[in-house]
Design an enzyme around this catalytic site. Structure first.
Site, mmCIF file in Angstrom:
data_model
loop_
_atom_site.group_PDB
_atom_site.id
_atom_site.type_symbol
_atom_site.label_atom_id
_atom_site.label_comp_id
_atom_site.label_asym_id
_atom_site.label_seq_id
_atom_site.Cartn_x
_atom_site.Cartn_y
_atom_site.Cartn_z
ATOM 1 N N LYS A 70 2.744 10.049 -1.098
ATOM 2 C CA LYS A 70 1.657 10.556 -0.458
ATOM 3 C C LYS A 70 2.078 11.432 0.821
ATOM 4 C CE LYS A 70 -1.975 7.755 0.112
ATOM 5 N NZ LYS A 70 -2.943 6.647 0.712
ATOM 6 N N LEU A 71 3.275 12.318 0.280
ATOM 7 C CA LEU A 71 3.902 13.416 1.063
ATOM 8 C C LEU A 71 3.136 14.330 1.645
ATOM 9 C CD1 LEU A 71 6.451 14.251 2.152
ATOM 10 C CD2 LEU A 71 7.188 15.396 0.219
ATOM 11 N N ARG A 117 -10.621 -2.968 4.680
ATOM 12 C CA ARG A 117 -10.120 -2.758 6.106
ATOM 13 C C ARG A 117 -9.376 -1.464 6.338
ATOM 14 N NH1 ARG A 117 -6.891 -8.328 7.351
ATOM 15 N NH2 ARG A 117 -6.319 -7.694 4.961
ATOM 16 N N PRO A 118 -9.496 -0.836 7.673
ATOM 17 C CA PRO A 118 -8.780 0.295 7.973
ATOM 18 C C PRO A 118 -7.279 0.050 8.158
ATOM 19 C CG PRO A 118 -10.313 -0.308 9.786
ATOM 20 C CD PRO A 118 -10.659 -1.080 8.471
ATOM 21 N N GLY A 146 -4.047 -4.764 -4.200
ATOM 22 C CA GLY A 146 -5.100 -3.916 -4.695
ATOM 23 C C GLY A 146 -4.370 -2.612 -5.316
ATOM 24 N N HIS A 147 -4.130 -2.545 -6.498
ATOM 25 C CA HIS A 147 -3.499 -1.320 -7.094
ATOM 26 C C HIS A 147 -4.576 -0.138 -7.392
ATOM 27 C CE1 HIS A 147 0.423 -3.768 -7.648
ATOM 28 N NE2 HIS A 147 0.311 -3.723 -6.405
ATOM 29 N N THR A 148 -4.313 0.982 -6.921
ATOM 30 C CA THR A 148 -5.307 1.927 -7.210
ATOM 31 C C THR A 148 -4.694 2.928 -8.176
ATOM 32 O OG1 THR A 148 -6.195 1.792 -4.919
ATOM 33 C CG2 THR A 148 -7.147 3.635 -6.150
ATOM 34 N N GLN A 181 2.261 -6.124 -2.916
ATOM 35 C CA GLN A 181 2.351 -5.994 -1.273
ATOM 36 C C GLN A 181 3.766 -5.312 -1.270
ATOM 37 O OE1 GLN A 181 1.526 -9.712 -2.507
ATOM 38 N NE2 GLN A 181 -0.324 -8.629 -2.484
ATOM 39 N N LYS A 224 2.089 1.851 -5.158
ATOM 40 C CA LYS A 224 2.701 1.402 -6.161
ATOM 41 C C LYS A 224 1.779 1.637 -7.442
ATOM 42 C CE LYS A 224 3.356 -2.467 -4.211
ATOM 43 N NZ LYS A 224 2.922 -2.193 -3.182
ATOM 44 N N ASP A 231 0.874 -1.214 -0.145
ATOM 45 C CA ASP A 231 -0.120 0.041 -0.115
ATOM 46 C C ASP A 231 0.653 1.552 -0.172
ATOM 47 O OD1 ASP A 231 -2.128 -1.736 0.183
ATOM 48 O OD2 ASP A 231 -1.993 -1.870 2.470
HETATM 49 P P1 IMP Z 1 -2.529 -12.909 2.299
HETATM 50 O O1 IMP Z 1 -1.667 -12.001 1.248
HETATM 51 O O2 IMP Z 1 -3.916 -12.460 1.996
HETATM 52 O O3 IMP Z 1 -2.237 -14.303 2.716
HETATM 53 O O4 IMP Z 1 -2.497 -12.208 3.743
HETATM 54 C C1 IMP Z 1 -1.256 -11.995 4.408
HETATM 55 C C2 IMP Z 1 -0.934 -10.787 5.039
HETATM 56 O O5 IMP Z 1 -0.489 -9.898 4.095
HETATM 57 C C3 IMP Z 1 -2.065 -10.107 5.604
HETATM 58 O O6 IMP Z 1 -1.424 -9.385 6.849
HETATM 59 C C4 IMP Z 1 -2.730 -9.102 4.428
HETATM 60 O O7 IMP Z 1 -3.277 -8.110 5.172
HETATM 61 C C5 IMP Z 1 -1.332 -8.596 3.818
HETATM 62 N N1 IMP Z 1 -1.582 -8.076 2.608
HETATM 63 C C6 IMP Z 1 -1.859 -9.066 1.491
HETATM 64 N N2 IMP Z 1 -1.852 -8.421 0.298
HETATM 65 C C7 IMP Z 1 -1.768 -7.197 0.754
HETATM 66 C C8 IMP Z 1 -1.655 -5.670 -0.275
HETATM 67 O O8 IMP Z 1 -1.635 -5.852 -1.189
HETATM 68 N N3 IMP Z 1 -1.360 -4.674 0.719
HETATM 69 C C9 IMP Z 1 -1.106 -4.722 2.020
HETATM 70 N N4 IMP Z 1 -1.131 -5.883 2.901
HETATM 71 C C10 IMP Z 1 -1.489 -7.010 2.140
#
Ligand code: IMP
Length: 423
Positions: free
Chosen positions: A330-331, A302-303, A39-41, A223, A15, A12
């Site tokens: 995000k500066l 999720r927050p 989740g790439h926005t 990630q 990217k 997050d």
């Molecule tokens: P999983 O990848 O669904 O197995 O989740 C494992 C951990 O990685 C959890 O803490 C998720 O919240 C975190 N996570 C997975 N994908 C993302 C992402 O794209 N951004 C931020 N955290 C992520």
């Protein structure tokens, strides 16, 4: 030419926007790990696109996108994304390719991921529930279904039967859940498999051929470094390698062909899900950052937990990824905070740690040593030149550079494509 874009914190980092920014100058954008957990926005002219599987480069009509072998592909999520893009007038056919040896996420992977995380109780990881860890587990257990298997009637049926025998045993005997039916899933997936045929290719040969022809490739990480299965805050990590090294195994690009690694660094720190986060801010200021930075998960809503910039982890990210340069994102969110803090080291049981400790016990219980700096009040979101930034903003960036040893090549000051300062 191969450029890699990686997250340097817990994902997050922004990217999506950075990849979109660099994508205009390349020919191919390729994902090398993760799955529909990402989740790439990207926001273009106020319109928001959230990508989970398909590289965001697909928004440029002349670019080719590749989902590499290191990615785990949920066909349901994939076709939802394709139809959403097509509804918005973005053509995908002939521009999107999926690796023959990418592993497929099946319904039992998602179900098992959700049940397993619930069963972990206090040790819950807070996964996204998208079947990521369970698909990778089957891959390494050598009972996974690759795209090439998925397309073949006999192989798919046989593999599905074997996988479900084991999973159903777990569902029935251990988790006391309903069992899944092989024939029903086989039938349900028939149209999806048909639709998928045209996208599946031998991507390792394709990409290497393109590199040899002089095409530019952007390898897109999902990630971030501290969610990496090997170097992250294990076990609170994802099940793949978001670090730059993941490009080699996740796309079949040899290390000798990687030209540049760009890190994406958020000007503060966030984390979704469970796990240690030393610089987390637990009071109203954390809530303020969450609101002004719109820090809610792009996949799960999720927050996000928010905290101060941690120079120790970014320094480690530089080492393990071999960062050539970074983009600070995000500066603008930090405007209006009177005093800013930067984590510069940790203390645990009387010992000072200047480097990221791989020992989760230390990382979970350490105290952070902070430096404090004056903040700024000005809205910087429309600034286009570094020189025009407020004095304290420049000081903050300089300190980040000194502490982490990274070269800053760009600063993102808003969610739109154009809100970027080049250095
Ligand atoms: P999983 O990848 O669904 O197995 O989740 C494992 C951990 O990685 C959890 O803490 C998720 O919240 C975190 N996570 C997975 N994908 C993302 C992402 O794209 N951004 C931020 N955290 C992520």
């Amino acid at each position: 030419m191969v450029i890699v874009v990686v997250g340097t914190q817990w994902g997050d980092e922004g990217k999506g926007k950075v990849i979109d920014y660099f994508a205009r100058d390349v020919d191919i954008i390729a994902r090398y790990q993760g799955g529909a957990n990402a989740g790439h926005t990207v926001i273009i002219n106020g319109k928001k696109f959230i990508f989970h599987l398909i590289p965001s480069g697909i928004l440029y009509p002349d670019k080719i996108c590749v989902i590499g072998n290191g990615v785990v592909v949920d066909p349901v999520s994939l076709f939802e994304e394709i139809s959403l893009l097509e509804k918005n007038g973005i053509k995908v056919d002939g521009r999107l390719f999926i690796s023959e040896n990418a592993h497929i996420t099946m319904p039992y992977h998602k179900l098992l991921d959700q049940i397993e995380d619930k069963f972990r109780g206090k040790g819950k990881l807070g996964t996204t529930g998208r079947g990521i860890g369970t698909t990778y587990a089957d891959k390494y257990n050598r009972i996974g279904i690759r795209a090439v298997d998925f397309l073949d009637d006999d192989v798919f049926y046989e593999k599905l039967k074997i996988a479900l025998e084991l999973k159903n045993y777990l569902f029935r005997e251990y988790y006391k859940e309903k069992m899944l039916n092989t024939d029903r899933i086989y039938k349900e997936y028939k149209p999806v498999r048909e639709k998928m045929k045209k996208y599946v290719i031998n991507s390792v040969l394709f990409i290497n051929e393109m590199i040899d022809k002089g095409k530019k490739i952007l390898a897109e990480g999902a990630q971030g470094t501290f969610l990496d299965i090997d170097f992250g805050t294990y076990p609170y990590v994802t099940a793949s390698n978001p670090i730059s090294g993941g490009v080699c195994t996740g796309l079949g690009i040899p290390p000798t062909k990687i030209d540049k690694v760009i890190g994406v660094v958020k000007a503060y720190t966030t984390r979704v899900g469970k796990g240690p986060f030393p610089t987390e801010i637990k009071d109203f200021l954390g809530e303020k950052l969450r609101r002004s930075g719109n820090e809610y998960g792009a996949t799960t809503g999720r927050p996000r937990r928010c905290g101060w910039f941690d120079s120790v982890i970014v320094k480690f990210a530089k080492t393990v990824n071999g960062l050539d340069e970074v983009i600070i994102t995000k500066l603008d969110v930090l405007s209006g905070i009177e005093k800013l803090k930067i984590g510069v080291a940790y203390k645990y049981e009387g010992k000072t740690y200047n480097d990221y400790p791989l020992n989760t016990k230390i990382f979970s219980n350490c105290e952070v040593i902070y430096e404090e700096m004056d903040g700024w009040n000005e809205d910087i979101s429309n600034i286009k030149k570094y020189e025009k930034l407020p004095k304290n903003t420049k000081k903050y960036l300089e300190r980040i550079k000194e502490l982490t040893g990274v070269k800053i090549s760009g600063i993102s000051v808003g969610s739109e494509r154009e809100q970027m300062i080049k250095l």
